[in-house]
Design a protein around this motif. Structure first.
Motif, PDB file in Angstrom:
ATOM      1  N   PRO A 159       0.834  -1.209   0.000  1.00  0.00           N
ATOM      2  CA  PRO A 159       0.000   0.000   0.000  1.00  0.00           C
ATOM      3  C   PRO A 159       0.869   1.261   0.000  1.00  0.00           C
ATOM      4  O   PRO A 159       1.958   1.274   0.588  1.00  0.00           O
ATOM      5  CB  PRO A 159      -0.791  -0.106   1.313  1.00  0.00           C
ATOM      6  CG  PRO A 159      -0.711  -1.548   1.701  1.00  0.00           C
ATOM      7  CD  PRO A 159       0.620  -2.029   1.204  1.00  0.00           C
ATOM      8  N   PRO A 205      -2.535   6.174   1.421  1.00  0.00           N
ATOM      9  CA  PRO A 205      -3.479   5.857   0.348  1.00  0.00           C
ATOM     10  C   PRO A 205      -4.466   6.975   0.061  1.00  0.00           C
ATOM     11  O   PRO A 205      -4.884   7.177  -1.085  1.00  0.00           O
ATOM     12  CB  PRO A 205      -4.192   4.607   0.867  1.00  0.00           C
ATOM     13  CG  PRO A 205      -3.229   3.981   1.822  1.00  0.00           C
ATOM     14  CD  PRO A 205      -2.536   5.139   2.472  1.00  0.00           C
ATOM     15  N   ASP A 209       4.292   0.032  -4.914  1.00  0.00           N
ATOM     16  CA  ASP A 209       2.975   0.452  -4.417  1.00  0.00           C
ATOM     17  C   ASP A 209       2.051   1.014  -5.495  1.00  0.00           C
ATOM     18  O   ASP A 209       0.975   1.524  -5.198  1.00  0.00           O
ATOM     19  CB  ASP A 209       3.124   1.470  -3.283  1.00  0.00           C
ATOM     20  CG  ASP A 209       3.953   2.696  -3.660  1.00  0.00           C
ATOM     21  OD1 ASP A 209       4.414   2.776  -4.817  1.00  0.00           O
ATOM     22  OD2 ASP A 209       4.144   3.567  -2.790  1.00  0.00           O
ATOM     23  N   VAL A 212      -1.688  -0.826  -5.833  1.00  0.00           N
ATOM     24  CA  VAL A 212      -2.695  -0.393  -4.855  1.00  0.00           C
ATOM     25  C   VAL A 212      -3.057   1.074  -5.095  1.00  0.00           C
ATOM     26  O   VAL A 212      -4.223   1.463  -4.956  1.00  0.00           O
ATOM     27  CB  VAL A 212      -2.187  -0.618  -3.422  1.00  0.00           C
ATOM     28  CG1 VAL A 212      -3.213  -0.116  -2.403  1.00  0.00           C
ATOM     29  CG2 VAL A 212      -1.896  -2.088  -3.177  1.00  0.00           C
ATOM     30  N   GLU A 215      -6.756   2.747  -5.568  1.00  0.00           N
ATOM     31  CA  GLU A 215      -7.213   3.915  -4.826  1.00  0.00           C
ATOM     32  C   GLU A 215      -7.653   5.043  -5.763  1.00  0.00           C
ATOM     33  O   GLU A 215      -8.564   5.801  -5.442  1.00  0.00           O
ATOM     34  CB  GLU A 215      -6.112   4.421  -3.896  1.00  0.00           C
ATOM     35  CG  GLU A 215      -5.874   3.559  -2.676  1.00  0.00           C
ATOM     36  CD  GLU A 215      -7.033   3.613  -1.679  1.00  0.00           C
ATOM     37  OE1 GLU A 215      -7.802   4.605  -1.697  1.00  0.00           O
ATOM     38  OE2 GLU A 215      -7.176   2.665  -0.890  1.00  0.00           O
ATOM     39  N   ILE A 259       0.582  -6.640   0.939  1.00  0.00           N
ATOM     40  CA  ILE A 259      -0.592  -7.123   1.639  1.00  0.00           C
ATOM     41  C   ILE A 259      -0.777  -8.613   1.358  1.00  0.00           C
ATOM     42  O   ILE A 259      -0.638  -9.064   0.222  1.00  0.00           O
ATOM     43  CB  ILE A 259      -1.855  -6.321   1.246  1.00  0.00           C
ATOM     44  CG1 ILE A 259      -2.054  -6.339  -0.274  1.00  0.00           C
ATOM     45  CG2 ILE A 259      -1.773  -4.904   1.741  1.00  0.00           C
ATOM     46  CD1 ILE A 259      -3.314  -5.642  -0.733  1.00  0.00           C
ATOM     47  N   TRP A 285      -8.519  -5.805  -1.418  1.00  0.00           N
ATOM     48  CA  TRP A 285      -8.141  -4.487  -0.895  1.00  0.00           C
ATOM     49  C   TRP A 285      -9.408  -3.644  -0.859  1.00  0.00           C
ATOM     50  O   TRP A 285     -10.146  -3.587  -1.838  1.00  0.00           O
ATOM     51  CB  TRP A 285      -7.079  -3.820  -1.778  1.00  0.00           C
ATOM     52  CG  TRP A 285      -6.774  -2.401  -1.359  1.00  0.00           C
ATOM     53  CD1 TRP A 285      -7.254  -1.242  -1.923  1.00  0.00           C
ATOM     54  CD2 TRP A 285      -5.936  -2.003  -0.280  1.00  0.00           C
ATOM     55  NE1 TRP A 285      -6.748  -0.149  -1.274  1.00  0.00           N
ATOM     56  CE2 TRP A 285      -5.938  -0.585  -0.245  1.00  0.00           C
ATOM     57  CE3 TRP A 285      -5.174  -2.692   0.669  1.00  0.00           C
ATOM     58  CZ2 TRP A 285      -5.213   0.151   0.682  1.00  0.00           C
ATOM     59  CZ3 TRP A 285      -4.457  -1.963   1.602  1.00  0.00           C
ATOM     60  CH2 TRP A 285      -4.475  -0.566   1.604  1.00  0.00           C
ATOM     61  N   ASP A 325     -10.688   0.048  -0.725  1.00  0.00           N
ATOM     62  CA  ASP A 325     -10.152   1.391  -0.923  1.00  0.00           C
ATOM     63  C   ASP A 325     -10.860   2.398  -0.020  1.00  0.00           C
ATOM     64  O   ASP A 325     -11.764   2.058   0.742  1.00  0.00           O
ATOM     65  CB  ASP A 325     -10.231   1.804  -2.402  1.00  0.00           C
ATOM     66  CG  ASP A 325     -11.657   1.906  -2.925  1.00  0.00           C
ATOM     67  OD1 ASP A 325     -12.572   2.289  -2.176  1.00  0.00           O
ATOM     68  OD2 ASP A 325     -11.864   1.609  -4.128  1.00  0.00           O
TER      69      ASP A 325
END
Length: 257
Positions: A63, A67, A94, A97, A101, A120, A125, A127
């Motif tokens: 992540p 985020p 990252d 991810v 997001e 992760i 995931w 968001d």
């Protein structure tokens, strides 16, 4: 968003036309993998979030440090490009991810062999908007392609097939270091794969149905060269030529760049 015009300002990202092939019509080539973020945004335009199919040596599922600071795709290509260059990790771990997001990527299929620190472990995931993104993992193409379309397929392949059958747009992403292995003599050194090994990994026997399903609604290919993970500038250049012959000519049926 004026994606077509703004994409011309993506410094260090080369856009290629793949017209006439058997997959996407566009490819983007760059060095740091985090620059995939603006390239993915340019590829989907105002369309729905895409399924990301990414092949890498590492599961780049760390992540971002914050985020909530990742710009939404509505902020435009310039904001996403700046964020990728200045705010995402220089470890290049990252961006996947971050793309979830930003609302660029929906679900993810990650084909890789090692997990960087902080990745992760979960199969989803959530968001900042509460959206749930499925994360499918596999270590190789042959495991996914085996028994594709049958009840004997792996759970990941069954889930992937359902996503693809819904007509979900696809982004195909390749990190060149997917085709390297750490040296047993010195783990800080990497050994680029020969072309025959790249072919056997990327196009194993029986993978035609798998690749046909992935490429049917594929919008674009992104290719990160990551020279410092591929034996330096010279080593990465040689590996790029070998990988391009398999990836472009044999899989996508277009001339290599």
């Amino acid at each position: 968003m004026q994606i077509a015009d703004d994409a011309r300002h993506l410094a260090g990202i080369t856009r290629l036309s793949l017209a006439g092939g058997s997959g996407p019509s566009t490819a983007w080539v760059f060095d740091p993998h985090r620059l995939a973020l603006p390239a993915w945004a340019a590829s989907i335009g105002d369309g729905p979030p895409a399924l990301l199919v990414t092949l890498d040596r590492h599961f780049d599922l760390v992540p971002p440090a914050d985020p909530g600071a990742v710009p939404d795709r509505a902020a435009g290509l310039r904001a996403l490009d700046e964020h990728a260059r200045w705010s995402l990790s220089v470890r290049n771990t990252d961006h996947v991810v971050a793309a979830m997001e930003a609302g660029i990527v929906g679900d993810v299929l990650a084909i890789a062999r090692a997990s960087p620190q902080g990745a992760i472990p979960d199969d989803r995931w959530i968001d900042r908007r509460g959206g749930v993104h499925r994360i499918l993992r596999a270590r190789s193409v042959d495991r996914l392609a085996a028994d594709w379309g049958s009840s004997a397929a792996t759970p990941e392949a069954v889930a992937l097939e359902a996503i693809l059958a819904a007509g979900t747009p696809v982004l195909l992403d390749v990190d060149l270091d997917c085709f390297t292995s750490p040296s047993d003599a010195d783990p800080t050194e990497v050994l680029p794969w020969p072309r025959a090994l790249i072919r056997s990994f990327l196009l194993p026997p029986g993978s035609e149905a798998f690749w046909s399903a992935v490429l049917e609604n594929c919008l674009a290919l992104t290719l990160a060269r990551e020279p410092f993970h591929c034996g330096g500038l010279g080593g990465a250049a040689r590996l790029f030529l070998d990988a391009s012959e398999v990836l472009f000519r044999e899989l996508l049926r277009v001339d290599p760049p």
